[in-house]
Motif scaffolding. Structure first.
Motif, PDB file in Angstrom:
ATOM      1  N   GLN A 136      -3.527  -5.979 -41.357  1.00 35.86           N
ATOM      2  CA  GLN A 136      -3.831  -6.335 -40.085  1.00 35.86           C
ATOM      3  C   GLN A 136      -2.908  -7.586 -39.742  1.00 35.86           C
ATOM      4  O   GLN A 136      -2.628  -8.416 -40.651  1.00 35.86           O
ATOM      5  CB  GLN A 136      -5.066  -6.734 -39.843  1.00 35.86           C
ATOM      6  CG  GLN A 136      -5.429  -7.386 -38.323  1.00 35.86           C
ATOM      7  CD  GLN A 136      -5.508  -6.165 -37.331  1.00 35.86           C
ATOM      8  OE1 GLN A 136      -5.714  -5.020 -37.695  1.00 35.86           O
ATOM      9  NE2 GLN A 136      -5.231  -6.485 -36.244  1.00 35.86           N
ATOM     10  N   ALA A 137      -2.001  -7.444 -38.883  1.00 35.07           N
ATOM     11  CA  ALA A 137      -1.001  -8.553 -38.565  1.00 35.07           C
ATOM     12  C   ALA A 137      -1.775  -9.873 -38.069  1.00 35.07           C
ATOM     13  O   ALA A 137      -2.808  -9.937 -37.174  1.00 35.07           O
ATOM     14  CB  ALA A 137      -0.122  -7.869 -37.417  1.00 35.07           C
ATOM     15  N   GLU A 138      -1.272 -11.062 -38.593  1.00 35.58           N
ATOM     16  CA  GLU A 138      -1.970 -12.145 -38.239  1.00 35.58           C
ATOM     17  C   GLU A 138      -1.316 -12.930 -36.970  1.00 35.58           C
ATOM     18  O   GLU A 138      -1.866 -13.819 -36.274  1.00 35.58           O
ATOM     19  CB  GLU A 138      -1.734 -13.071 -39.497  1.00 35.58           C
ATOM     20  CG  GLU A 138      -2.256 -12.915 -40.868  1.00 35.58           C
ATOM     21  CD  GLU A 138      -2.180 -13.837 -42.015  1.00 35.58           C
ATOM     22  OE1 GLU A 138      -2.244 -14.983 -41.600  1.00 35.58           O
ATOM     23  OE2 GLU A 138      -1.812 -13.317 -43.096  1.00 35.58           O
ATOM     24  N   LYS A 191       4.073 -22.097 -41.645  1.00 43.03           N
ATOM     25  CA  LYS A 191       2.979 -20.991 -40.683  1.00 43.03           C
ATOM     26  C   LYS A 191       3.113 -19.529 -40.920  1.00 43.03           C
ATOM     27  O   LYS A 191       1.974 -18.942 -40.991  1.00 43.03           O
ATOM     28  CB  LYS A 191       3.348 -21.406 -39.177  1.00 43.03           C
ATOM     29  CG  LYS A 191       2.330 -20.960 -38.047  1.00 43.03           C
ATOM     30  CD  LYS A 191       2.353 -21.144 -36.816  1.00 43.03           C
ATOM     31  CE  LYS A 191       1.521 -20.468 -35.942  1.00 43.03           C
ATOM     32  NZ  LYS A 191       1.628 -20.969 -34.774  1.00 43.03           N
ATOM     33  N   PHE A 192       4.378 -19.120 -41.105  1.00 40.32           N
ATOM     34  CA  PHE A 192       4.614 -17.591 -40.937  1.00 40.32           C
ATOM     35  C   PHE A 192       5.111 -17.032 -42.341  1.00 40.32           C
ATOM     36  O   PHE A 192       4.859 -15.888 -42.621  1.00 40.32           O
ATOM     37  CB  PHE A 192       5.679 -17.317 -40.032  1.00 40.32           C
ATOM     38  CG  PHE A 192       5.305 -17.573 -38.709  1.00 40.32           C
ATOM     39  CD1 PHE A 192       4.372 -16.888 -38.121  1.00 40.32           C
ATOM     40  CD2 PHE A 192       5.884 -18.547 -37.749  1.00 40.32           C
ATOM     41  CE1 PHE A 192       4.229 -17.088 -36.572  1.00 40.32           C
ATOM     42  CE2 PHE A 192       5.551 -18.828 -36.601  1.00 40.32           C
ATOM     43  CZ  PHE A 192       4.566 -18.094 -36.050  1.00 40.32           C
ATOM     44  N   LEU A 193       5.630 -17.761 -43.217  1.00 41.41           N
ATOM     45  CA  LEU A 193       6.301 -17.438 -44.583  1.00 41.41           C
ATOM     46  C   LEU A 193       5.152 -16.484 -45.114  1.00 41.41           C
ATOM     47  O   LEU A 193       3.787 -16.769 -45.323  1.00 41.41           O
ATOM     48  CB  LEU A 193       6.803 -18.464 -45.448  1.00 41.41           C
ATOM     49  CG  LEU A 193       7.722 -18.017 -46.558  1.00 41.41           C
ATOM     50  CD1 LEU A 193       8.912 -17.480 -45.909  1.00 41.41           C
ATOM     51  CD2 LEU A 193       7.932 -19.055 -47.466  1.00 41.41           C
ATOM     52  N   ASN A 194       5.482 -15.208 -45.815  1.00 42.33           N
ATOM     53  CA  ASN A 194       4.717 -14.464 -46.502  1.00 42.33           C
ATOM     54  C   ASN A 194       3.608 -13.761 -45.620  1.00 42.33           C
ATOM     55  O   ASN A 194       2.629 -13.407 -46.259  1.00 42.33           O
ATOM     56  CB  ASN A 194       4.083 -14.916 -47.727  1.00 42.33           C
ATOM     57  CG  ASN A 194       3.898 -13.829 -48.526  1.00 42.33           C
ATOM     58  OD1 ASN A 194       4.738 -12.592 -48.824  1.00 42.33           O
ATOM     59  ND2 ASN A 194       3.231 -14.380 -49.656  1.00 42.33           N
ATOM     60  N   LYS A 195       3.558 -13.871 -44.121  1.00 44.04           N
ATOM     61  CA  LYS A 195       2.586 -13.616 -43.233  1.00 44.04           C
ATOM     62  C   LYS A 195       3.028 -12.268 -42.656  1.00 44.04           C
ATOM     63  O   LYS A 195       4.126 -11.847 -42.553  1.00 44.04           O
ATOM     64  CB  LYS A 195       2.063 -14.467 -42.383  1.00 44.04           C
ATOM     65  CG  LYS A 195       1.680 -16.106 -42.648  1.00 44.04           C
ATOM     66  CD  LYS A 195       0.421 -15.988 -43.381  1.00 44.04           C
ATOM     67  CE  LYS A 195      -0.233 -17.162 -43.290  1.00 44.04           C
ATOM     68  NZ  LYS A 195      -0.289 -17.818 -44.402  1.00 44.04           N
ATOM     69  N   THR A 196       1.941 -11.449 -42.415  1.00 40.99           N
ATOM     70  CA  THR A 196       2.303 -10.028 -41.674  1.00 40.99           C
ATOM     71  C   THR A 196       2.151 -10.160 -40.162  1.00 40.99           C
ATOM     72  O   THR A 196       1.198 -10.991 -39.609  1.00 40.99           O
ATOM     73  CB  THR A 196       1.168  -9.105 -42.190  1.00 40.99           C
ATOM     74  OG1 THR A 196       1.243  -8.785 -43.549  1.00 40.99           O
ATOM     75  CG2 THR A 196       1.517  -7.805 -41.324  1.00 40.99           C
ATOM     76  N   ILE A 197       3.449  -9.876 -39.647  1.00 43.21           N
ATOM     77  CA  ILE A 197       3.397 -10.285 -38.064  1.00 43.21           C
ATOM     78  C   ILE A 197       3.673  -8.797 -37.375  1.00 43.21           C
ATOM     79  O   ILE A 197       4.270  -8.020 -38.206  1.00 43.21           O
ATOM     80  CB  ILE A 197       4.510 -11.357 -37.711  1.00 43.21           C
ATOM     81  CG1 ILE A 197       5.763 -10.881 -38.247  1.00 43.21           C
ATOM     82  CG2 ILE A 197       4.138 -12.538 -38.462  1.00 43.21           C
ATOM     83  CD1 ILE A 197       6.834 -11.933 -37.223  1.00 43.21           C
ATOM     84  N   GLY A 242       5.680  -6.402 -40.004  1.00 47.28           N
ATOM     85  CA  GLY A 242       6.474  -6.638 -41.386  1.00 47.28           C
ATOM     86  C   GLY A 242       6.198  -7.948 -41.949  1.00 47.28           C
ATOM     87  O   GLY A 242       5.234  -8.552 -41.237  1.00 47.28           O
ATOM     88  N   ARG A 243       6.661  -8.312 -43.164  1.00 44.61           N
ATOM     89  CA  ARG A 243       6.215  -9.512 -43.870  1.00 44.61           C
ATOM     90  C   ARG A 243       7.255 -10.658 -43.573  1.00 44.61           C
ATOM     91  O   ARG A 243       8.689 -10.138 -43.708  1.00 44.61           O
ATOM     92  CB  ARG A 243       6.048  -9.374 -45.192  1.00 44.61           C
ATOM     93  CG  ARG A 243       5.753 -10.602 -46.012  1.00 44.61           C
ATOM     94  CD  ARG A 243       5.404 -10.292 -47.319  1.00 44.61           C
ATOM     95  NE  ARG A 243       6.671  -9.663 -48.012  1.00 44.61           N
ATOM     96  CZ  ARG A 243       6.963 -10.148 -49.242  1.00 44.61           C
ATOM     97  NH1 ARG A 243       6.454 -10.887 -50.048  1.00 44.61           N
ATOM     98  NH2 ARG A 243       8.098  -9.564 -49.878  1.00 44.61           N
ATOM     99  N   VAL A 244       6.991 -11.764 -43.247  1.00 46.63           N
ATOM    100  CA  VAL A 244       8.196 -12.720 -43.085  1.00 46.63           C
ATOM    101  C   VAL A 244       8.632 -13.196 -44.336  1.00 46.63           C
ATOM    102  O   VAL A 244       7.754 -13.657 -45.161  1.00 46.63           O
ATOM    103  CB  VAL A 244       7.588 -14.070 -42.189  1.00 46.63           C
ATOM    104  CG1 VAL A 244       8.644 -15.092 -41.925  1.00 46.63           C
ATOM    105  CG2 VAL A 244       7.277 -13.341 -40.629  1.00 46.63           C
ATOM    106  N   ILE A 245       9.930 -13.071 -44.593  1.00 46.13           N
ATOM    107  CA  ILE A 245      10.574 -13.678 -45.735  1.00 46.13           C
ATOM    108  C   ILE A 245      11.441 -14.933 -45.741  1.00 46.13           C
ATOM    109  O   ILE A 245      12.073 -15.402 -46.764  1.00 46.13           O
ATOM    110  CB  ILE A 245      11.107 -12.592 -47.012  1.00 46.13           C
ATOM    111  CG1 ILE A 245      12.077 -11.976 -45.819  1.00 46.13           C
ATOM    112  CG2 ILE A 245      10.017 -11.517 -47.047  1.00 46.13           C
ATOM    113  CD1 ILE A 245      13.167 -11.012 -46.609  1.00 46.13           C
TER     114      ILE A 245
END
Length: 130
Positions: A36-38, A60-66, A108-111
């Protein structure tokens, strides 16, 4: 006798370290497509957050699904760029009917953030809508 205990203790510590290291290196890979996207936002919103304060945005966003939405400005065999602000890399070659200047929503995942190109980088991307 203490020398023998020291060797046994050393061997036990090495075995524990090896097991922990193996489990850390070979941990299960995340399945971003099923997560699920955060966060859900436009490409302009996330790019603005990174350009204003990249350190805070990375925390806040690194390695999170957005989920990111916007218009496709570049499309290749395994990546899409949205509004020249978000670079989305896919694990496999793209098989899509999307074209340049079409609206797209991608998960996707923020890298990270590329300061030179001023782009947010995503990997393991999937197209949400066609």
């Amino acid at each position: 006798m203490t020398l023998k205990r020291n060797w046994i203790a050393l061997i036990i510590v090495l075995i524990i370290t090896a097991v922990i290291g193996y489990n850390y290196i070979y941990q299960d890979h995340r399945d971003i497509e099923s997560e699920q996207a955060e966060f859900t936002m436009s490409s302009a919103q996330i790019n603005q957050l990174f350009s204003e304060n990249s350190t805070s945005a990375e925390q806040k966003f690194l390695n999170k699904t957005i989920e990111v939405s916007g218009f496709i400005t570049d499309i290749n065999s395994n990546d899409i760029t949205i509004d020249d602000k978000v670079f989305c890399q896919f694990s496999n070659n793209l098989e899509t009917s999307l074209n340049k200047n079409e609206k797209a929503k991608i998960k996707g995942r923020v890298i990270g953030y590329d300061d030179l190109l001023e782009q947010v980088k995503l990997d393991q991307c999937t197209i949400i809508n066609n």
